[in-house]
Scaffold this active site. Structure first.
Site, short mmCIF file in Angstrom:
data_model
loop_
_atom_site.label_atom_id
_atom_site.label_comp_id
_atom_site.label_asym_id
_atom_site.label_seq_id
_atom_site.Cartn_x
_atom_site.Cartn_y
_atom_site.Cartn_z
N MET A 37 0.84 -1.19 0.04
CA MET A 37 0.10 -0.13 0.09
C MET A 37 1.06 1.33 -0.04
SD MET A 37 -3.32 0.62 0.01
CE MET A 37 -4.28 -0.69 0.67
N ARG B 290 0.53 4.02 -3.04
CA ARG B 290 0.02 5.45 -2.63
C ARG B 290 1.08 6.29 -3.24
NH1 ARG B 290 -1.84 4.25 3.75
NH2 ARG B 290 -4.14 3.51 3.03
N TYR C 49 -8.91 5.35 -4.54
CA TYR C 49 -8.38 4.15 -4.49
C TYR C 49 -7.10 4.17 -3.52
CZ TYR C 49 -6.12 4.36 -8.87
OH TYR C 49 -5.35 4.82 -9.95
N GLU C 50 -6.57 2.95 -3.03
CA GLU C 50 -5.29 2.90 -2.10
C GLU C 50 -5.44 3.67 -0.79
OE1 GLU C 50 -3.77 0.61 -2.82
OE2 GLU C 50 -3.89 0.44 -5.11
N GLY C 51 -6.82 3.79 -0.20
CA GLY C 51 -7.12 4.57 0.87
C GLY C 51 -7.52 5.94 0.79
#
Length: 603
Positions: free
Chosen positions: A294, A298, A441-443
């Site tokens: 992640m 990010r 996405y990706e948090g």
């Protein structure tokens, strides 16, 4: 010739003048990467982006992906580009040559990605996920897993993904219901459904290796009981040959606002009770692996934003210089000729915003890459830990703040074109559509703000945040010694002091009974921190440029350097004062967000 993707002069400036990446070649790990080699890499990446990738941006968006008879087909043009990536070994740029990589510095690889993302970031989704999945194998895999998967994934012979999200477990990963049951042969039978899986299926590679988050029978609830598994699309025999199809299938692809050329898949695992996987890493330690992937993802998402904003800015700049509309505001007489719209103050305001955010964001992401490189070459564990702390603090800024500003830049890129920008005649509207996903996405970016406050500020008592501010103050100190920059250095110094005070305040609030109030202001805190980081990068740029001007730069370079000094002045004098308002609202700590009754929202 006008540039349309990324300003090569600016890339060279950041790499060689601001970050001085050639110094890395003094160390054994990067000894081959002198300036000549770095320039060659950037040139090759630029050529690939301009000649092969950029021409496919619109056509691949219009063609989109197809789901037919249980299989996914990507735009036809992607097959040639993918082969060029494989031939050029662009998938594993920073990895050890022994496992199929090029071993280049992260800062240099990010410069290459800058061009690639600007040219066609929906295509890059498959590349990034394949690399990220392979990195998990390298980091946590057994010798057997590495032997079977690693080189084939880094080479692009096989692809990779990350199966995390479920219908009821998105941001709340701990709510996942996918299960894993251990078999006598040491494999696991996996059962569950995953959604929003980028490149969950595609027709570019012979096999796809899926890292899957699941819970072993009897494991603790929540994130503490999550394990990570490798689930191949086609089972891989012990000798490396392909066996039978595994019981993991794509059940459909999403119709989306943007990134039409990237397949976003729904995946069913174990529909026939025969989905096999092997444990990757230790039982119940899957979240550790997920965060490794992640954090890399990010940073890449931040670069997706920078790529789109870079291209949108350069397109808008070229258009503003050519589009004649209206007379100059200072013109007199009815017969005054029309002027290019770049002469109008409001258009110049938008262009200046686009310029400073695009350039500062580029510097930030390349700088994070350099910090990673410094982590690799230092022999001092304490120094390595300090660099890692700085990286940890900057990652939520690189993903959350940078993509917010990238979307703003792309929106202004549409605005400068006027009605034409809203049509598909120009690429501006696609950059805007495609960039929106980077917020999600990706948090989500809201999660990035919570990460900055909760993990990066509160968990280590502000130590990493303090290290980052120390770096900012070092730049302020050296810039203050340059007479033309001393006033800007003083202005930024005052804002940095206020940010430190604000950080201390919100950190204490987050650890008190007023925790909800603190998190109500977490996003504003991320924005304020991001503003200061942008100012830091721009002042650093201005310092390098001002010193070059003092030495007597050539005319063409002098124009570029003047732009760096003026850009820093604009940001610090015009935009940064607004940051004080953000911090004032945090210090006031109004709790209306939490106190409003649900019914009072209306509806």
């Amino acid at each position: 010739m006008a540039q349309t993707l990324v300003d090569r002069r600016d890339v060279d400036f950041v790499l060689h003048e601001q970050l001085e990446v050639e110094r890395l070649s003094q160390h054994d790990r990067f000894s081959e990467f002198n300036r000549k080699t770095v320039d060659l890499i950037v040139s090759e990446a630029r050529n690939l982006a301009l000649k092969e990738m950029a021409p496919t941006l619109r056509t691949s968006d219009e063609e989109g992906c197809r789901f037919e008879n249980g299989s996914v087909y990507v735009p036809e043009a992607f097959h040639r580009i993918f082969e060029l990536f494989r031939e050029g070994e662009w998938i594993a740029m920073t990895e050890d040559p022994e496992v199929g990589g090029q071993g280049m510095p992260s800062a240099v690889a990010l410069a290459a990605k800058n061009f690639f993302h600007a040219a066609n970031f929906p295509f890059m989704m498959t590349i990034l996920l394949s690399h990220g999945a392979a990195k998990l194998v390298e980091r946590f895999g057994t010798d057997k897993q590495k032997s079977l998967f690693l080189k084939k994934m880094y080479s692009g012979e096989w692809g990779g993904t990350m199966l995390l999200t479920e219908p009821e477990a998105g941001s709340d990963v701990g709510a996942l219901t996918t299960t894993a049951v251990k078999q006598d042969d040491g494999t696991y039978l996996i059962t569950g459904n995953k959604i929003f899986i980028s490149s969950g299926d595609q027709d570019l590679t012979d096999n796809i290796i899926h890292p899957v988050l699941a819970r072993i029978e009897g494991a603790p609830a929540g994130t503490a009981g999550i394990s990570l598994f490798l689930v191949p699309k086609i089972w891989v025999n012990d000798d490396g040959s392909l066996g039978d199809s595994n019981d993991i299938v794509c059940t459909g692809i999403e119709e989306k606002m943007g990134i039409h050329a990237s397949p976003t898949c729904s995946m069913a695992l174990g529909g026939k009770g025969k989905c096999r996987g092997t444990l990757l890493g230790a039982e119940n330690k899957g979240m550790r692996g997920m965060f490794v992937m992640m954090n890399e993802a990010r940073l890449d998402v931040g670069m997706q934003g920078v790529g789109c904003s870079s291209a949108s800015y350069l397109n808008a700049l070229n258009y503003a210089r050519e589009r004649v509309q209206g007379r100059a505001l200072t013109a007199t007489g009815k017969d005054a000729p029309g002027v290019a719209i770049i002469n109008h103050p409001d258009v110049r305001r938008m262009l200046m915003n686009m310029k400073v955010y695009s350039e500062a964001s580029r510097s930030l992401l390349y700088y994070i890459g350099l910090c990673e490189d410094l982590c690799h070459i230092t022999q001092d564990p304490a120094e390595q830990a300090r660099w890692q702390q700085i990286i940890n603090v900057l990652i939520p800024i690189a993903k959350g703040y940078v993509t917010d500003r990238a979307f703003d830049v792309c929106s202004q890129g549409v605005q400068i074109y006027g009605g034409y920008g809203y049509t598909k005649e120009y690429p501006q509207e696609q950059y805007l559509r495609d960039t929106k996903i980077t917020h999600i996405y990706e948090g989500t970016n809201g999660i990035q703000s919570m990460d900055l406050l909760g993990r990066k500020l509160t968990a280590d008592h502000g130590e990493g945040f303090g290290l980052m501010l120390t770096k900012v103050r070092e730049t302020i100190k050296t810039a203050a010694a340059v007479s033309t920059l001393a006033p800007l250095a003083r202005d930024l110094s005052a804002v940095v002091d206020k940010l430190q005070e604000t950080a201390d305040h919100i950190r204490q609030l987050a650890m008190s009974e007023q925790m909800l109030t603190a998190y109500a202001h977490a996003y504003t805190f991320m924005e304020a921190t991001g503003d200061v980081v942008m100012a830091w990068m721009l002042l650093w740029r201005a310092e390098v440029a001002a010193k070059a001007l003092e030495k007597g730069a050539k005319k063409k370079d002098a124009v570029f350097y003047d732009g760096q000094v003026t850009g820093a002045r604009y940001f610090i004098r015009t935009l940064l004062p607004l940051t004080l308002g953000r911090m004032a609202s945090i210090m006031a700590g109004d709790n209306a967000i939490n106190e409003i009754a649900d019914e009072s929202f209306g509806g």
